[in-house]
Design a protein around this motif. Structure first.
Motif, PDB file in Angstrom:
ATOM      1  N   TYR A 105       0.186  -1.162   0.353  1.00  0.00           N
ATOM      2  CA  TYR A 105       0.148  -0.202   0.445  1.00  0.00           C
ATOM      3  C   TYR A 105       0.983   1.677   0.023  1.00  0.00           C
ATOM      4  N   LEU A 106       1.509   1.454   1.136  1.00  0.00           N
ATOM      5  CA  LEU A 106       2.701   2.663   1.180  1.00  0.00           C
ATOM      6  C   LEU A 106       4.491   2.899  -0.545  1.00  0.00           C
ATOM      7  N   ARG A 141      -0.500   3.429  -2.364  1.00  0.00           N
ATOM      8  CA  ARG A 141      -0.435   5.148  -2.036  1.00  0.00           C
ATOM      9  C   ARG A 141       0.110   6.875  -3.301  1.00  0.00           C
ATOM     10  N   LEU A 156      -2.444   9.110  -5.104  1.00  0.00           N
ATOM     11  CA  LEU A 156      -1.486  10.116  -5.399  1.00  0.00           C
ATOM     12  C   LEU A 156      -1.776  10.556  -6.596  1.00  0.00           C
ATOM     13  N   LEU A 159       5.136   9.263   5.902  1.00  0.00           N
ATOM     14  CA  LEU A 159       4.061   9.161   4.758  1.00  0.00           C
ATOM     15  C   LEU A 159       2.371   8.982   5.262  1.00  0.00           C
TER      16      LEU A 159
END
Length: 139
Positions: free
Chosen positions: A44-45, A49, A53, A137
């Motif tokens: 996910y990170l 993500r 973005l 984050l």
């Protein structure tokens, strides 16, 4: 079920996080995260993500990172890019959590960030490594 959409990406060369999927159903994107909790958070990170973005029009997609000396050794080079749960120690070096399994949630509670080690890389104590603070984050 292929008539519902398309699978554009399946299995990526990162650890933790190999079983990752991306595809489309009609005009909608779908993302399938791995089942282990650490794998799900890391993918996910590092992948979802930045994707979200970008969809929102952000220009800064890559997580901020800093270079710090390793307080650990990796004698065997992995064949996948690896993200290790880590924290800065009082000497200003990066230490790894003792158990890096993808189901070990305590590693995420303990960690201040992730160390990003490219595939095929060994690390000696004192070598510079990329550290991604989890605090960067948020949000």
């Amino acid at each position: 079920m292929q008539y519902l959409g398309e699978l554009n990406l399946w299995k990526i060369a990162i650890k933790p996080g190999k079983p990752f999927a991306y595809g489309r159903i009609g005009n909608a994107d779908f993302i399938g995260l791995p089942g282990n909790p650490v794998s799900a958070l890391v993918t996910y990170l590092m992948l979802v993500r930045p994707f979200m973005l970008a969809r929102q029009g952000a220009s800064e997609l890559a997580p901020p990172r800093m270079t710090l000396p390793a307080d650990f050794e990796l004698k065997r080079a992995g064949d996948r890019r690896e993200f290790f749960r880590a924290r800065r120690n009082p000497a200003g070096q990066v230490s790894l959590f003792s158990h890096q399994g993808s189901a070990v949630l305590t590693s995420l509670v303990w960690a201040e960030g992730l160390v990003d080690i490219p595939a095929g890389t060994t690390v000696q104590r004192g070598d510079p490594v990329a550290f991604i603070p989890l605090s960067a984050l948020e949000g």
